[in-house]
Design an enzyme around this catalytic site. Structure first.
Site, PDB file in Angstrom:
ATOM      1  N   ARG A   6       0.801  -1.223   0.000  1.00  0.00           N
ATOM      2  CA  ARG A   6       0.000   0.000   0.000  1.00  0.00           C
ATOM      3  C   ARG A   6       0.836   1.276   0.000  1.00  0.00           C
ATOM      4  O   ARG A   6       0.582   2.205  -0.765  1.00  0.00           O
ATOM      5  CB  ARG A   6      -0.911   0.050   1.229  1.00  0.00           C
ATOM      6  CG  ARG A   6      -2.324  -0.344   0.956  1.00  0.00           C
ATOM      7  CD  ARG A   6      -2.875  -0.954   2.200  1.00  0.00           C
ATOM      8  NE  ARG A   6      -2.055  -2.091   2.556  1.00  0.00           N
ATOM      9  CZ  ARG A   6      -2.290  -3.329   2.156  1.00  0.00           C
ATOM     10  NH1 ARG A   6      -3.337  -3.595   1.446  1.00  0.00           N
ATOM     11  NH2 ARG A   6      -1.478  -4.321   2.486  1.00  0.00           N
ATOM     12  N   THR A   7       1.822   1.346   0.883  1.00  0.00           N
ATOM     13  CA  THR A   7       2.527   2.619   1.034  1.00  0.00           C
ATOM     14  C   THR A   7       3.254   2.975  -0.268  1.00  0.00           C
ATOM     15  O   THR A   7       3.113   4.076  -0.788  1.00  0.00           O
ATOM     16  CB  THR A   7       3.488   2.579   2.232  1.00  0.00           C
ATOM     17  OG1 THR A   7       2.738   2.196   3.373  1.00  0.00           O
ATOM     18  CG2 THR A   7       4.128   3.929   2.481  1.00  0.00           C
ATOM     19  N   LYS A  17      25.528  -3.705  -2.151  1.00  0.00           N
ATOM     20  CA  LYS A  17      26.986  -3.591  -2.337  1.00  0.00           C
ATOM     21  C   LYS A  17      27.627  -2.883  -1.159  1.00  0.00           C
ATOM     22  O   LYS A  17      28.826  -2.620  -1.143  1.00  0.00           O
ATOM     23  CB  LYS A  17      27.298  -2.795  -3.620  1.00  0.00           C
ATOM     24  CG  LYS A  17      26.738  -3.391  -4.888  1.00  0.00           C
ATOM     25  CD  LYS A  17      27.137  -2.486  -6.059  1.00  0.00           C
ATOM     26  CE  LYS A  17      26.460  -2.929  -7.341  1.00  0.00           C
ATOM     27  NZ  LYS A  17      26.602  -1.897  -8.381  1.00  0.00           N
ATOM     28  N   ARG A  47      11.422   3.958   2.906  1.00  0.00           N
ATOM     29  CA  ARG A  47      11.099   3.008   3.979  1.00  0.00           C
ATOM     30  C   ARG A  47      12.359   2.209   4.285  1.00  0.00           C
ATOM     31  O   ARG A  47      13.043   1.759   3.373  1.00  0.00           O
ATOM     32  CB  ARG A  47       9.982   2.059   3.549  1.00  0.00           C
ATOM     33  CG  ARG A  47       9.812   0.906   4.502  1.00  0.00           C
ATOM     34  CD  ARG A  47       8.572   0.107   4.240  1.00  0.00           C
ATOM     35  NE  ARG A  47       7.389   0.859   4.623  1.00  0.00           N
ATOM     36  CZ  ARG A  47       6.161   0.341   4.638  1.00  0.00           C
ATOM     37  NH1 ARG A  47       5.974  -0.914   4.294  1.00  0.00           N
ATOM     38  NH2 ARG A  47       5.125   1.069   4.999  1.00  0.00           N
ATOM     39  N   HIS A  87       5.659   6.202  11.329  1.00  0.00           N
ATOM     40  CA  HIS A  87       5.096   6.036   9.987  1.00  0.00           C
ATOM     41  C   HIS A  87       4.123   7.198   9.749  1.00  0.00           C
ATOM     42  O   HIS A  87       2.907   7.029   9.716  1.00  0.00           O
ATOM     43  CB  HIS A  87       4.380   4.692   9.917  1.00  0.00           C
ATOM     44  CG  HIS A  87       4.015   4.223   8.541  1.00  0.00           C
ATOM     45  ND1 HIS A  87       4.036   5.046   7.428  1.00  0.00           N
ATOM     46  CD2 HIS A  87       3.612   3.007   8.093  1.00  0.00           C
ATOM     47  CE1 HIS A  87       3.665   4.348   6.372  1.00  0.00           C
ATOM     48  NE2 HIS A  87       3.405   3.111   6.737  1.00  0.00           N
TER      49      HIS A  87
HETATM   50  C1  NCD Z   1       2.023  -0.871   8.086  1.00  0.00           C
HETATM   51  C2  NCD Z   1       3.522  -0.703   8.177  1.00  0.00           C
HETATM   52  O1  NCD Z   1       4.231  -0.926   7.204  1.00  0.00           O
HETATM   53  O2  NCD Z   1       3.942  -0.306   9.249  1.00  0.00           O
HETATM   54  N1  NCD Z   1       1.553  -1.022   6.781  1.00  0.00           N
HETATM   55  C3  NCD Z   1       1.313   0.088   6.019  1.00  0.00           C
HETATM   56  O3  NCD Z   1       2.180   0.894   5.796  1.00  0.00           O
HETATM   57  N2  NCD Z   1       0.075   0.264   5.567  1.00  0.00           N
HETATM   58  C4  NCD Z   1       1.464  -1.861   9.007  1.00  0.00           C
HETATM   59  C5  NCD Z   1       2.042  -3.241   9.034  1.00  0.00           C
HETATM   60  O4  NCD Z   1       2.951  -3.593   8.281  1.00  0.00           O
HETATM   61  O5  NCD Z   1       1.551  -4.021   9.850  1.00  0.00           O
END
Ligand code: NCD
Length: 306
Positions: free
Chosen positions: A51-52, A80, A101, A129
């Site tokens: 999703r993100t 590397k 991320r 997040h």
């Molecule tokens: C979450 C995350 O990556 O922290 N997912 C997201 O970004 N929608 C929640 C999760 O991974 O449980």
């Protein structure tokens, strides 16, 4: 140049402004369709995501911009041995804004110190997040018409769940929110959240171990996945993985206007039958993630509708 690393990087006013813009985009995105023409978003994902990453990419494409990036550390020069600092210096030459991320807490913050472009933290380890929080706030506001005066239950992995940490950090500023923290004892919120967020704001809270104890009083129920990848051993995960499961039966005790949120992905903490309940708001929440990220990109790139 502004980055979004922590939910507190935006004041309450800035957060509300962004949510207003996201609501406007949800209503009619046409005026924004070319707003980012010629701009490039880099998605640097050192950890899995559906999703993100895709909602960031969708957001930029819907703004008329382009995207590039990588979806795993293995497919980049990190394999590397390249540092985040060097990667972001290079990416600053290729893109106008980046979402990162990383499994290490603080990596996007380090990147922001070396970056020539705005950096967005798309999740750093078990830490924060902030863009999921904007998505959550947008959903809560659309469901309840406000961001204060409510009882919110946070359920599941409150220790490692970064979405929970960021949401609490941001929400506590809106006032008159009661928190019910629902988790097994070993997965309670970390001390720094307890101290810096709940106690520092004198926010009313109570800790319980089962959904049943909390259900009747909740206005919002925020479910989360047990964060398997952050456990030190498999045994603990197996023991705790089924601690809190939301079923249609448990929902019977809830308010009729409760909204159930989940950042997704879900494993088994919400049974599939709940999806058909009108109180289930998690797929709508995923949709809101695109609008909020469109608004965020516009804000950080300082571009307006054309
Ligand atoms: C979450 C995350 O990556 O922290 N997912 C997201 O970004 N929608 C929640 C999760 O991974 O449980």
């Amino acid at each position: 140049m502004k980055h979004l690393i922590d939910p507190l990087d935006f004041t309450v006013e800035e957060t509300l402004e962004l949510l207003e813009l996201a609501d406007q985009i949800a209503l009619d995105s046409a005026p924004y369709a070319m707003a980012c023409r010629g701009k490039i978003l880099a998605t640097l994902f050192y950890e899995p995501s559906t999703r993100t990453r895709l909602s960031f990419e969708s957001a930029m494409l819907r703004l008329g911009g382009s995207v590039l990036g990588f979806a795993s550390a293995e497919s980049s020069s990190v394999s590397k041995g390249e540092s985040v600092a060097d990667t972001i210096r290079a990416v600053s030459c290729y893109a106008d804004i980046c979402a990162m991320r990383h499994p290490k807490e603080g990596a996007p913050l380090v990147a922001s110190h070396y970056s020539g472009i705005p950096v967005i933290n798309a999740g750093d380890g078990g830490h924060q997040h902030p863009t999921q929080t904007l998505t959550d706030l947008m959903t809560i506001r659309r469901k309840r018409g406000r961001l204060d005066q409510m009882t919110i239950g946070l359920c599941g992995d409150l220790k490692f769940g970064r979405t929970v940490h960021s949401l609490m950090k941001s929400l506590v500023r809106f006032g008159d929110i009661r928190f019910v923290l629902i988790s097994p004892e070993e997965l309670r919120v970390p001390d720094y959240i307890m101290q810096d967020v709940l106690l520092a704001h004198s926010a009313p809270y109570r800790e319980v171990e089962t959904l049943e104890e909390a259900m009747p009083e909740l206005d919002i129920l925020y479910m989360t996945r047990i964060q398997k990848e952050r456990f030190f051993n498999e045994e603990d995960y197996v023991r705790l993985k089924d601690s809190c499961i939301l079923t249609a039966d448990k929902l019977r005790a809830a308010k009729s206007d409760l909204a159930v949120l989940h950042p997704l992905p879900r494993v088994n903490e919400i049974t599939a039958e709940v999806d058909n309940d009108p109180r289930a708001a998690y797929f709508e929440q995923a949709q809101n993630g695109v609008y909020v990220r469109m608004a965020l990109i516009l804000k950080l790139l300082e571009v307006a509708a054309c």
